[in-house]
Design an enzyme around this catalytic site. Structure first.
Site: not given
Ligand code: URA
Length: 245
Positions: A108
């Protein structure tokens, strides 16, 4: 000998995109074979004589394969291009290096940590495919203090929209009064999985960092820095996902 291969596999091995993305390009009508748009991902081609174009640009057969490990900082999107012009992980690579690269899976925008990038579509496809169960470790700072019972849920599986998660591991790294640092190990890659798992047990994530992917870690790198994988690391990754080396 039969040299026909499925179009998505050919596009992936040529470094155009991962197999999954290649399929969407085909369905969207952006791929032509011998000048004619092809919309069936099951279509087979003969790379020796068929002419393949994506967005009217001829596809060259695989150039040298490249594999990089990036310490993704927060504030960057895991994508090759953003229509809104926001910073992407590609901005962290110089022109000569980034040609043909794309991220393996995603983190993310507000997650930092280990991200692989490659031009090897087949490897990227396999590394993110649930069949190969690549282990990923995350340091998650969560709100509050999860109980033993909360943590047990990671092992049992946590119910998300798509169903139950596979058993995950969790360890308390740093206990606190208002927040707790957890080390979470998963072998799946559902969208925003760690954040949704933590939310589901009542302890939302405050910050998230991926610290390892398979046997790779962030040792020696600072945020925004990257390095090429060594030959030995590439060989080990290939073995993990059943590719010949
Ligand atoms: N899980 C998440 O919630 N976000 C990420 O960026 C990677 C794994």
């Amino acid at each position: 000998m039969n040299e026909l291969i499925r179009l998505p596999k050919y596009l992936a091995s040529s470094g155009v995109a991962s197999r999954r993305v290649a399929e969407t390009l085909i369905v969207a009508g952006r791929v032509k074979v011998n000048g004619i748009p092809v919309r069936e991902p099951g279509r087979k081609i003969d790379p020796r004589c068929d002419r393949v174009e994506v967005d009217n640009i001829p596809v060259e057969t695989a150039s040298e394969k490249k594999y990089y490990l990036l310490f993704k900082p927060r504030g960057y999107l895991t994508t090759v291009r953003d229509p809104f012009g926001r910073p992407t992980v590609m901005d962290l690579f110089p022109e000569g290096v980034k040609t043909g690269l794309f991220p393996v899976g995603r983190l993310d925008m507000d997650t930092e940590g280990l991200l692989l990038l490659t031009n090897d579509g087949e490897m990227a496809f396999r590394l993110t495919h649930p069949r190969f169960q690549i282990e990923k470790k995350y340091l998650a700072m969560v709100k509050g203090v999860p109980s033993e019972g909360d943590l047990l849920q990671f092992h049992k599986g946590i119910l998300l929209e798509e169903g139950l998660t596979s058993p995950a591991k969790v360890k308390v790294v740093l206990p606190g009064k208002r927040k707790t640092l957890l080390l979470i190990t998963i072998r799946e890659g559902k969208k925003r999985q760690v954040k949704r798992m933590c939310l589901a047990i009542g302890h939302p994530v405050i910050s998230l960092k991926r610290v390892s992917f398979a046997f790779l870690n962030l040792n020696g790198l600072h945020p925004s820095a990257y390095r090429a994988l060594t030959r030995e690391e590439i060989r080990k990754l290939s073995v993990l996902v059943g590719l010949k080396v």
